[in-house]
Every structure is written in structure tokens, then in C-alpha cells.
Scaffold this motif. Structure first.
Motif, mmCIF file in Angstrom:
data_model
loop_
_atom_site.group_PDB
_atom_site.id
_atom_site.type_symbol
_atom_site.label_atom_id
_atom_site.label_comp_id
_atom_site.label_asym_id
_atom_site.label_seq_id
_atom_site.Cartn_x
_atom_site.Cartn_y
_atom_site.Cartn_z
ATOM 1 N N ASP A 82 0.842 -1.203 0.000
ATOM 2 C CA ASP A 82 0.000 0.000 0.000
ATOM 3 C C ASP A 82 0.874 1.250 0.000
ATOM 4 N N TYR A 83 1.911 1.201 0.809
ATOM 5 C CA TYR A 83 2.811 2.359 0.884
ATOM 6 C C TYR A 83 3.475 2.616 -0.468
ATOM 7 N N LEU A 84 3.929 1.554 -1.116
ATOM 8 C CA LEU A 84 4.600 1.718 -2.408
ATOM 9 C C LEU A 84 3.636 2.239 -3.465
ATOM 10 N N LYS A 85 2.406 1.786 -3.393
ATOM 11 C CA LYS A 85 1.406 2.234 -4.377
ATOM 12 C C LYS A 85 1.131 3.726 -4.243
ATOM 13 N N GLY A 86 1.340 4.241 -3.042
ATOM 14 C CA GLY A 86 1.072 5.656 -2.802
ATOM 15 C C GLY A 86 2.050 6.590 -3.489
ATOM 16 N N GLY A 87 3.026 6.047 -4.255
ATOM 17 C CA GLY A 87 4.024 6.909 -4.899
ATOM 18 C C GLY A 87 5.069 7.323 -3.895
ATOM 19 N N LYS A 88 5.714 8.441 -4.116
ATOM 20 C CA LYS A 88 6.714 9.024 -3.194
ATOM 21 C C LYS A 88 7.237 8.086 -2.112
ATOM 22 N N VAL A 89 8.290 7.371 -2.417
ATOM 23 C CA VAL A 89 8.795 6.378 -1.468
ATOM 24 C C VAL A 89 10.046 6.879 -0.762
ATOM 25 N N ASN A 90 9.981 6.862 0.534
ATOM 26 C CA ASN A 90 11.137 7.249 1.334
ATOM 27 C C ASN A 90 11.774 5.983 1.899
ATOM 28 N N MET A 91 13.090 5.892 1.761
ATOM 29 C CA MET A 91 13.746 4.631 2.118
ATOM 30 C C MET A 91 13.562 4.274 3.594
ATOM 31 N N ALA A 92 13.784 5.258 4.454
ATOM 32 C CA ALA A 92 13.684 4.976 5.891
ATOM 33 C C ALA A 92 12.258 4.595 6.276
ATOM 34 N N GLU A 93 11.310 5.305 5.693
ATOM 35 C CA GLU A 93 9.908 4.996 5.992
ATOM 36 C C GLU A 93 9.558 3.582 5.570
ATOM 37 N N SER A 94 10.007 3.235 4.365
ATOM 38 C CA SER A 94 9.663 1.908 3.851
ATOM 39 C C SER A 94 10.298 0.820 4.710
ATOM 40 N N GLN A 95 11.493 1.076 5.213
ATOM 41 C CA GLN A 95 12.123 0.072 6.067
ATOM 42 C C GLN A 95 11.415 -0.049 7.403
ATOM 43 N N LEU A 96 10.942 1.078 7.894
ATOM 44 C CA LEU A 96 10.169 1.036 9.139
ATOM 45 C C LEU A 96 8.951 0.144 8.966
ATOM 46 N N ILE A 97 8.277 0.339 7.843
ATOM 47 C CA ILE A 97 7.070 -0.452 7.564
ATOM 48 C C ILE A 97 7.433 -1.930 7.447
ATOM 49 N N LEU A 98 8.523 -2.191 6.752
ATOM 50 C CA LEU A 98 8.982 -3.576 6.566
ATOM 51 C C LEU A 98 9.273 -4.237 7.916
ATOM 52 N N LEU A 99 10.067 -3.571 8.733
ATOM 53 C CA LEU A 99 10.479 -4.180 9.992
ATOM 54 C C LEU A 99 9.306 -4.297 10.959
ATOM 55 N N GLU A 100 8.462 -3.298 10.923
ATOM 56 C CA GLU A 100 7.251 -3.330 11.758
ATOM 57 C C GLU A 100 6.392 -4.543 11.378
ATOM 58 N N ALA A 101 6.265 -4.753 10.068
ATOM 59 C CA ALA A 101 5.430 -5.867 9.610
ATOM 60 C C ALA A 101 6.043 -7.211 9.988
ATOM 61 N N LEU A 102 7.360 -7.256 10.022
ATOM 62 C CA LEU A 102 8.015 -8.539 10.265
ATOM 63 C C LEU A 102 8.343 -8.787 11.726
ATOM 64 N N SER A 103 8.194 -7.755 12.554
ATOM 65 C CA SER A 103 8.667 -7.911 13.926
ATOM 66 C C SER A 103 7.965 -9.081 14.605
ATOM 67 N N GLU A 104 8.739 -9.876 15.272
ATOM 68 C CA GLU A 104 8.284 -11.074 15.979
ATOM 69 C C GLU A 104 7.688 -12.139 15.065
ATOM 70 N N SER A 105 8.049 -12.094 13.787
ATOM 71 C CA SER A 105 7.423 -13.050 12.864
ATOM 72 C C SER A 105 8.308 -14.264 12.609
ATOM 73 N N ASP A 106 9.536 -14.242 13.118
ATOM 74 C CA ASP A 106 10.472 -15.324 12.866
ATOM 75 C C ASP A 106 10.706 -15.515 11.369
ATOM 76 N N THR A 107 11.321 -14.529 10.801
ATOM 77 C CA THR A 107 11.540 -14.508 9.358
ATOM 78 C C THR A 107 13.019 -14.342 9.044
ATOM 79 N N ARG A 108 13.459 -14.999 8.003
ATOM 80 C CA ARG A 108 14.838 -14.868 7.561
ATOM 81 C C ARG A 108 14.843 -14.269 6.160
ATOM 82 N N LEU A 109 15.549 -13.172 6.016
ATOM 83 C CA LEU A 109 15.674 -12.551 4.698
ATOM 84 C C LEU A 109 17.057 -12.889 4.155
#
Ligand code: ATP
Ligand code: MG
Length: 418
Positions: free
Chosen positions: A259-286
Motif C-alpha cells: 500500500d505504501y509503495l502504491k502511494g508513490g513518493k517512497v522514502n527509504m527509511a519509511e519503507s524500512q520502518l514499515i517492513l520491519l514493523e510488519a516482520l517484527s516477531e514473525s520469525d523470518t529470515r531474509l
């Protein structure tokens, strides 16, 4: 009035066969089909819109679906047609919401979404609207799943539901390792590092087996953790990475990044915040394979930021493979991150003599002859494979040997014990 109209009555919505939920079977079907509206005109459709799929989702016997569907079709809320299911070649009967059904379901979802429910989180009980639960769970459950959960438990234990996040495997692009020899020590070190450090980097010369070791590791965690695998290219921009990560998150049921990416104007730090927030406590390996010295500046920034931000998260680990000696201006962390034990490093060397011999795969190769090959190749598996396959061109292209050395090695391979 026919008999079938009794228990499935839409209006009022508080009669139901299971007696626990205030949402009727027909309402559940509508809520389920709402998630598949985008397939309405598609030739290929998911099996969730067949009678069996619907029965599965709403928790009724397949033999009971025709009756419920018949009623919904009669009321003009659902339409039926034939479609190809899940890549198959046979057609099946499939079901979708009509325009009318869509509107009706939207109102229904709004009404149900605004009901007050009990939420348990971190030992506290509060009362919130059902749609708030959806946000708390970062859309992990579909709306119907929320409704069904409430019908069954009568409350939402956020912490518990969260820990049961479904495992998503996004690693089809990872190369498979057919025969993997030894590397037991390295594999043990890697596993230990992956537990202790947020970010682990496997270093090594070209062809030494970094990707092979990473995919061995992947095999080891497959089915236990969610995994994301990305093959880095020199031409990649951080948007390429984000788009792939967004797709991965969507599979986990989290749409925040897309959703964030679809909104256009992408800020790197913001997008990483969203990524990490979404993955927090999810037991994921990137896993990011093949970080190279040709990586663009924004990729370098992306990983620096990731290392910086990941230290405060739980349940996310990153594995990166890279060639040795990448210049510091193309690198994404320094001594500080190593000292603080955020990053751990593993330097792969060539295979030892016995292991390397298994790759050459010449029975009875003469010991001294093989010893010379091993010295020249430093036990690098890829070079040993080239020799095994008589790939003169590949050996030449490696730029590591003179023509004479290549002839010598290919000759030595033929020296066998009598
Ligand atoms: N332990 C091993 N056992 C058997 N084969 C191996 C092993 N390690 C690597 N190989 C083989 O050696 C070749 C090169 O390995 P791999 O692609 O993992 O190297 P790499 O370090 O990732 O190289 P690059 O830097 O080019 O990406 C592959 O064909 C791989 O299957
Ligand atoms: Mg590789």
C-alpha cells in the motif's frame, strides 16, 4: 415460502446453525467471496471460489454449499459461471459476488466491523471494534477469519494469534544444491551465528560455495521459518528490493508495504520502518544472495539502514552472501556493528583435500596428481567442477590460470592409480 429460507435468513443475522456466532452461513459466504472479487472476470481462478473452497473457508460440509449458494444466487447476491481452477485444464463451477452482492457485503462488513469485541494483549483486556483487531493483527487474518475466530473464542488474544503467523516461503529462486559435500564446521558456525546475530554475512571468493551454503541453510529452516530469498543483481535499485519484499509480505497477509509503495513518493527509511514493523516477531529470515562491489549507492544505503534499524527488532534475521574484498565505500557496515555483535561474519575457504576429491569424482586418482590440482585450485568447488567437466573455456575465463596450468590440471586428472 420454501423450506430452505429458514436457518439461512440474511436479515437480522443472529440465527445460526452453530449457535455460537451471530453471523449466518450465508453471510460468511458473502464475506469470503468478497476477497475474490478481483477474479470475477478472470479465466483462471483460485480454488477458494469453488463449492469445495467455499465450504472449507466458511466451515461447512461441501454437501451443504449448493443449498446456501442457490439461495444467494436467487437473491441476486452471487453469480455463478465456469472457470479454470488453479492452473488446471478442467473447468469447474465457480462463484462470485454480483454488484448487488458486493454492496450488500460492504454494508455487512461495516456493520460487523463496528461491533465491540474483547481484546487481550500483553495481559490486558480492552474492548475495541472488530476492525481495530484487524489493524492490531496487521491484516494477518482475512475478515471472515476474524469473524470465525470471534464466533469460536468470543475474544481475541492478539499475542497468541500473532505468534502463530503463517510460514511463507519465498525462495523458489534459490538454486538447489544437488550434492553438497561436507562443510560441517562452516554449517555449524553459520547456524550458531544466525541465532546470535541479526545479520550474518558469508564471504568468499567466486565459486567457493557461498550460495550453496546459503541454500543448504535455507533447506534447514524451510517450513520452520518464513524465508525470503533475493538474488541481487548489479543493476538492482532499492525499489526492486522493496517491490519483491512487498510481494513477500502480501503472501504473509500484510499489505502495509505494498500500500505504501502504491502511494508513490517512497522514502527509504519509511519503507524500512514499515517492513520491519510488519516482520517484527514473525520469525523470518531474509536472504540476499550475491552482494557485489557493483551494487549501486542506494542498495548500499538500503543495507546500511537495515543494519541500523534491525538491531531493535525481534524475530528477524538477515543472511547475505558477498565476495571477499568489497571496497569500503560499497560496504554497508563497519567495525562498530561487528563489535556490538549486530553483524557476524563467516569467511568461506576452499574445500579440504578429501572433500574436493569428491567433486572431481575420478575414481583412483593418483594422490600426488590430485594434490597438485588441489593446490592450484585452492579447493574451490567451482574450479574443481570445471576440471571434472573438462571446461577449458570456463577455466580460461576465470582468469586465474595460464593456458599451461589448465593443460596441466586436465592432464593430472587422468593420472590414476593402477
Ligand atoms: N559444499 C559443496 N559441495 C558440492 N558442491 C558445491 C559445494 N559448494 C559449492 N559447490 C558447487 O560449486 C559451484 C559454485 O558454488 P556457489 O555458486 O555456491 O559459489 P559462490 O561462492 O556463490 O560463487 P559466486 O561468488 O560466483 O556467487 C556450484 O556449482 C555449487 O553447486
Ligand atoms: Mg553465489
Amino acid at each position: 415460502m420454501s423450506k430452505e429460507s429458514n436457518s439461512d435468513e440474511m436479515n437480522g443475522g443472529d440465527s445460526n446453525s452453530d449457535g455460537k456466532s451471530s453471523v449466518t452461513v450465508n453471510e460468511k459466504i458473502l464475506l469470503h467471496l468478497k476477497d475474490y472479487s478481483s477474479y470475477r472476470d478472470a479465466t483462471e481462478v483460485p480454488k477458494d471460489v469453488t463449492q469445495k473452497g467455499i465450504a472449507n473457508a466458511v466451515g461447512i460440509l461441501p454437501s451443504h454449499t449448493p443449498r446456501a449458494l442457490k439461495r444467494l444466487i436467487r437473491d441476486g447476491l452471487v453469480a455463478e459461471r465456469d472457470g479454470y481452477v488453479g492452473g488446471g485444464t478442467r473447468k469447474s463451477r465457480v462463484y462470485f459476488l454480483s454488484d448487488n452482492g458486493n454492496q450488500r457485503t460492504k454494508r455487512l462488513a461495516e456493520r460487523i466491523g463496528s461491533t465491540t469485541v474483547e481484546m487481550r494483549k500483553d495481559g490486558k483486556i480492552t474492548y475495541v471494534q472488530l476492525c481495530e483487531i484487524n489493524m492490531q493483527l496487521r491484516n494477518k487474518l482475512s475478515f471472515l477469519e476474524l469473524v470465525m475466530h470471534h464466533g469460536q473464542y468470543r475474544y481475541f488474544d492478539i499475542t497468541r494469534i500473532d505468534s502463530g503467523q503463517k510460514i511463507v516461503d519465498f525462495s523458489t529462486k534459490a538454486p538447489r544444491v544437488e550434492i553438497f559435500v561436507d562443510r560441517e564446521d562452516e554449517f555449524g558456525t553459520l547456524k550458531a551465528l544466525a541465532v546470535e546475530r541479526k545479520v550474518v554475512v558469508i564471504f568468499g571468493w567466486k565459486g567457493v560455495g557461498k550460495t550453496a551454503l546459503a541454500s543448504k541453510y535455507l533447506e534447514n529452516i524451510r517450513g520452520k521459518q518464513s524465508v525470503f530469498w533475493y538474488q541481487l543483481q548489479p543493476s538492482d535499485t532499492f525499489m526492486d528490493l522493496l517491490e519483491s519484499l512487498a510481494e513477500f509480505l502480501e503472501l504473509m497477509g500484510v499489505k502495509t508495504l505494498s500500500d505504501y509503495l502504491k502511494g508513490g513518493k517512497v522514502n527509504m527509511a519509511e519503507s524500512q520502518l514499515i517492513l520491519l514493523e510488519a516482520l517484527s516477531e514473525s520469525d523470518t529470515r531474509l536472504i540476499f544472495d550475491n552482494y557485489s562491489e557493483q551494487q549501486g549507492e542506494d542498495i548500499v544505503d538500503f543495507f546500511s539502514l537495515l543494519v541500523n534499524m534491525i538491531k531493535d527488532t525481534k524475530g528477524i534475521g538477515v543472511l547475505i552472501t558477498a565476495r571477499e574484498n568489497i571496497p569500503y565505500y560499497n560496504w554497508f557496515y563497519g567495525k562498530k556493528e561487528l563489535e556490538r555483535e549486530i553483524v557476524g561474519e563467516l569467511h568461506l575457504k576452499g574445500l579440504d583435500r578429501e572433500s574436493g576429491k569428491k567433486i572431481i569424482a575420478v575414481k583412483n586418482i593418483e594422490e600426488d596428481a590430485y594434490k597438485q590440482i588441489h593446490q592450484l585450485t585452492k579447493g574451490v568447488p567451482q574450479l574443481l567442477e570445471y576440471i571434472r567437466d573438462d571446461s577449458t573455456d570456463a577455466l580460461k575465463a576465470s582468469g586465474l590460470f595460464t593456458a599451461q596450468e589448465i593443460r596441466l590440471m586436465l592432464g593430472l586428472k587422468k593420472v590414476v592409480r593402477k
